[in-house]
Design an enzyme around this catalytic site. Structure first.
Site, PDB file in Angstrom:
ATOM      1  CE1 TYR A 125      -2.610  -3.373   1.195  1.00  0.00           C
ATOM      2  CE2 TYR A 125      -4.281  -1.688   0.883  1.00  0.00           C
ATOM      3  CZ  TYR A 125      -3.918  -3.018   0.999  1.00  0.00           C
ATOM      4  OH  TYR A 125      -4.869  -3.990   0.918  1.00  0.00           O
ATOM      5  CE  LYS A 191       3.490 -18.022   1.115  1.00  0.00           C
ATOM      6  NZ  LYS A 191       2.670 -19.227   1.261  1.00  0.00           N
ATOM      7  CG  ASP A 224      -0.066 -20.246   2.924  1.00  0.00           C
ATOM      8  OD1 ASP A 224       0.523 -19.812   3.923  1.00  0.00           O
ATOM      9  OD2 ASP A 224       0.512 -20.946   2.070  1.00  0.00           O
ATOM     10  CG  ASP A 248      -7.356  -4.606   2.945  1.00  0.00           C
ATOM     11  OD1 ASP A 248      -8.485  -4.561   3.469  1.00  0.00           O
ATOM     12  OD2 ASP A 248      -7.098  -4.060   1.857  1.00  0.00           O
TER      13      ASP A 248
END
Ligand code: NAD
Length: 361
Positions: A125, A191, A224, A248
């Site tokens: 972002y 991640k 995930d 988000d």
């Protein structure tokens, strides 16, 4: 009684109706507000030449507290997101999104009570993007090619910066929040196995900060796996701390666990400034239809009441909302089961029902 100076940004789309409902409920608590009503978004472009006029920012800086309705970001118009710009300009680095089950909500889960702490300034972002075929994209691709990165020449590129400062600030916030709100566990979402130098840094910082809070349990999850575990058993989580993009996505997922966007409040917090707004957007298709659920914005108002130390009023509103949901009669379409859609009420009737119950509890 003290009167609170609050900037009120009604927004657009369903924002105006929700703001009206929210204001009526908050004022019914007896807490006094001096609302400084200012407008942002496409509707003010013609008058001010910008969707985010300076006086809007000045008002929030002066009052230090703001309540905001959703604002539309037209797709593909080059119009920058007012929501993202507000967070950036005011350095509102933390987005706090509590997700709590209320009895009576038609959902697959009960007893969910978790809080997403999302970093609000960095990550994808940050707005560092290079358009396909632009001179800068081509320069970057040839530089990266020199480092033997395999990037196709027809790529668009978005850059993901995570700083040690930003990671440390948001992780500290999550632990401080957990401690202050008697929460037991912080889970860092990342991640790091793939993005070793951005998410890897986030995880390393989280692991470095955690021992300073021995009273709060710490764990981490790869994003995930996190989404799968949230869907399987959300009750195992308490406070989730996430870089911007995962935060988000995960906060919408968590909203879905507790009944949808109509009951998902939020706060954007910086050092000394707080802006409260629902997680959802402006749902333009429902604009002016008296159809959208005002509870997410009213619950954002509850977070605001707590922020300004009006704890009794916050309890009163939250208990009234819980009672309206449990009763199930005066709720909008999103809180009605499929077979009872015809009995859904409108935005303003929900506010009336909340105010009515507030007078009785
Ligand atoms: P949205 O959240 O506005 O709506 C998605 C769907 O969720 C709606 O169609 C509706 O079915 C449901 N929904 C949302 N709010 C609801 C409510 N209060 N009650 C009942 N149902 C509700 O998302 P979108 O359609 O992707 O975005 C619309 C616009 O809002 C876009 O321009 C987007 O950029 C903007 N947006 C603004 C904010 C913000 O102001 N902070 C946040 C997200 C999106």
């Amino acid at each position: 009684m003290e009167s609170h100076n609050v900037t009120l940004i009604p927004g657009d789309g369903i924002g105006l109706e929700l703001t009206d409902a929210t204001r009526r409920v908050l004022e019914a608590t007896g807490v006094k507000f001096n609302w400084d009503i200012v407008h942002a978004g496409t509707d003010v472009m013609a008058e001010y030449g910008t969707p985010l006029p300076d006086h809007v920012l000045e008002s929030v800086r002066k009052n230090k507290v703001a309540l905001k309705g959703p604002i539309t970001t037209p797709v593909g118009s080059g119009f920058r997101s007012v929501n993202v710009a507000l967070r950036k300009e005011l350095e509102l680095y933390c987005c706090l999104r509590p997700c709590k089950s209320y009895t009576g909500t038609p959902t697959l889960y009960s007893n969910v009570d978790l809080v997403v702490v999302r970093e609000n300034m960095e990550d994808l972002y940050a707005g560092i993007e290079f358009e396909k075929d632009s001179a800068d994209a081509n320069k970057l691709i040839s530089f990266l090619g020199g480092l033997s990165a395999k990037i196709r020449p027809d790529s668009g590129i978005s850059i993901k910066p995570l700083s040690e400062f930003g990671c440390r600030r948001i992780v500290h916030f999550a632990f401080e929040y957990a401690r202050a709100n008697k929460r037991k566990k912080v889970t860092a979402v990342h991640k790091a196995n793939i993005m070793k130098f951005s998410d890897g840094l986030f995880l390393a910082v989280a692991r470095d900060v955690a021992p300073a809070y021995p009273d709060v349990e710490f764990e981490d999850r790869i994003v995930d796996n996190m989404t799968m575990q949230l869907v399987k058993k959300p009750q195992q989580f308490d406070v989730l701390v996430c870089p911007n993009l995962y935060g988000d996505i995960i906060s919408d997922l968590c909203a879905g666990l507790v009944g949808g966007l109509g009951v998902a409040p939020g706060a954007n917090l910086g050092d000394g400034i707080a802006l409260f707004e629902p997680t959802h957007g402006s749902a333009p298709k429902y604009k002016g239809m008296n159809k959208a659920n005002p509870m997410a914005m009213i619950l954002s108002g509850v977070l605001m009441l707590r922020h300004i130390n009006e704890f009794a009023a916050a309890e009163q509103v939250e208990r009234a909302i819980a009672a309206v949901i449990a009763d199930g009669k005066n709720v909008t379409y999103d809180l009605k089961s499929e077979d009872r859609q015809g009995s859904a009420v409108g935005t303003s009737q929900v506010a009336d029902a909340i105010i009515d119950i507030m007078g009785k509890i």
